[in-house]
Design an enzyme around this catalytic site. Structure first.
Site, PDB file in Angstrom:
ATOM      1  N   ASN A  45       0.858  -1.194   0.000  1.00 19.51           N
ATOM      2  CA  ASN A  45       0.000   0.000   0.000  1.00 19.51           C
ATOM      3  C   ASN A  45       0.896   1.247   0.000  1.00 19.51           C
ATOM      4  O   ASN A  45       1.534   1.566   1.013  1.00 19.51           O
ATOM      5  CB  ASN A  45      -0.902  -0.048   1.242  1.00 19.51           C
ATOM      6  N   ASP A  54      -1.214  -3.510  10.530  1.00 19.51           N
ATOM      7  CA  ASP A  54      -2.634  -3.592  10.193  1.00 19.51           C
ATOM      8  C   ASP A  54      -3.371  -2.508  10.978  1.00 19.51           C
ATOM      9  O   ASP A  54      -3.111  -2.311  12.174  1.00 19.51           O
ATOM     10  CB  ASP A  54      -3.194  -4.978  10.532  1.00 19.51           C
TER      11      ASP A  54
HETATM   12  P1  IMP Z   1      -5.196  -2.475   6.143  1.00 13.92           P
HETATM   13  O1  IMP Z   1      -4.465  -2.106   7.371  1.00 13.92           O
HETATM   14  O2  IMP Z   1      -4.289  -2.589   4.951  1.00 13.92           O
HETATM   15  O3  IMP Z   1      -6.085  -3.659   6.330  1.00 13.92           O
HETATM   16  O4  IMP Z   1      -6.105  -1.241   5.728  1.00 13.92           O
HETATM   17  C1  IMP Z   1      -7.120  -0.783   6.487  1.00 13.92           C
HETATM   18  C2  IMP Z   1      -7.892   0.293   5.783  1.00 13.92           C
HETATM   19  O5  IMP Z   1      -8.084   1.283   6.765  1.00 13.92           O
HETATM   20  C3  IMP Z   1      -7.225   0.994   4.603  1.00 13.92           C
HETATM   21  O6  IMP Z   1      -7.615   0.470   3.382  1.00 13.92           O
HETATM   22  C4  IMP Z   1      -7.750   2.410   4.722  1.00 13.92           C
HETATM   23  O7  IMP Z   1      -9.009   2.523   4.121  1.00 13.92           O
HETATM   24  C5  IMP Z   1      -7.939   2.549   6.211  1.00 13.92           C
HETATM   25  N1  IMP Z   1      -6.779   3.204   6.832  1.00 13.92           N
HETATM   26  C6  IMP Z   1      -5.644   2.642   7.318  1.00 13.92           C
HETATM   27  N2  IMP Z   1      -4.847   3.592   7.824  1.00 13.92           N
HETATM   28  C7  IMP Z   1      -5.485   4.752   7.635  1.00 13.92           C
HETATM   29  C8  IMP Z   1      -5.138   6.094   7.936  1.00 13.92           C
HETATM   30  O8  IMP Z   1      -4.072   6.432   8.464  1.00 13.92           O
HETATM   31  N3  IMP Z   1      -6.062   7.021   7.598  1.00 13.92           N
HETATM   32  C9  IMP Z   1      -7.257   6.713   6.996  1.00 13.92           C
HETATM   33  N4  IMP Z   1      -7.600   5.494   6.678  1.00 13.92           N
HETATM   34  C10 IMP Z   1      -6.720   4.516   7.012  1.00 13.92           C
END
Ligand code: IMP
Length: 210
Positions: free
Chosen positions: A9, A69
């Protein structure tokens, strides 16, 4: 020291690199060394997912690896979307679709309190004999009714951190990176890595850290 981030990401990688910000550490990510590697996030908690990412990638490349995560927990939705934050509106949902679903569910609801919770796992090559370490950072705030700002990513345009009149997407990235959930967890990661970096240098073991 080399540190591998078990993520593709680009929004997260950018923030992680800015927050860790040590010129003497080489920070790599999956985008650079294994852009096609898929890790299925099937854990029941943020910790399980972060640990899985860190340990699988460490076993494959043999480098100190950071798995991360993050979930948004909204009180009026009993902690949703939580571990489902990335796929709240569906498996391949965009940031905008997830925000739209969140705002629809909160339509007319007064209690808008929420928090971002970030869990980081650090996995180490077996010869270092250090068990996987877990670090957490939380940022409290509220979900506003209409998205504001163009900075950041994900739910940033609707998340207003406690004590601020601006959303994460309206704040300069440097400001978000001082107060965010990710910054708080990564500060602990950085302290831990600094400690072992110093210890290993002292006993002349630094070769195995790279
Ligand atoms: P994961 O940690 O890759 O599963 O992502 C979790 C989801 O939470 C991401 O796709 C974003 O939509 C959201 N997310 C994670 N970190 C942030 C942040 O710092 N600000 C806003 N949204 C976030």
């Amino acid at each position: 020291m080399k540190l591998l981030i078990a993520s593709r990401n680009s929004d997260k990688i950018k923030e992680i690199k800015m927050i860790i910000n040590r010129l003497d550490w080489e920070i790599l990510s999956l985008s650079e060394i294994a852009p096609d590697l898929e890790i299925i996030e099937d854990g029941k908690t943020l910790e399980e997912n972060a640990r899985k990412k860190a340990e699988i990638v460490m076993a494959k490349f043999g480098l100190i690896t950071l798995g991360e995560d993050t979930g948004l927990e909204v009180d009026a939705l009993q902690g949703q979307p939580g571990i489902y934050s990335a796929r709240f509106a569906g498996e391949k949902a965009t940031y905008q679709e997830n925000v739209k679903k969140l705002l629809e569910l909160l339509n007319g609801i007064k209690n808008r309190t929420a928090r971002f919770r970030c869990v980081c796992a650090l996995a180490f090559p077996n010869n270092l004999n250090i068990p996987t370490q877990i670090f957490e950072g939380i940022c409290q705030g509220v979900i506003i009714e209409t998205p504001k700002g163009n900075s950041g990513f994900g739910y940033d345009p609707v998340f207003m951190p406690e004590g601020y009149e601006k959303t994460f997407a309206e704040l300069p990235i440097e400001e978000k990176n001082k107060i965010s959930h990710r910054a708080k967890a990564l500060l602990k990661v950085k302290e831990f890595l600094q400690k072992i970096d110093t210890q290993f240098h002292k006993i002349g073991y630094s070769k195995d850290l790279s």
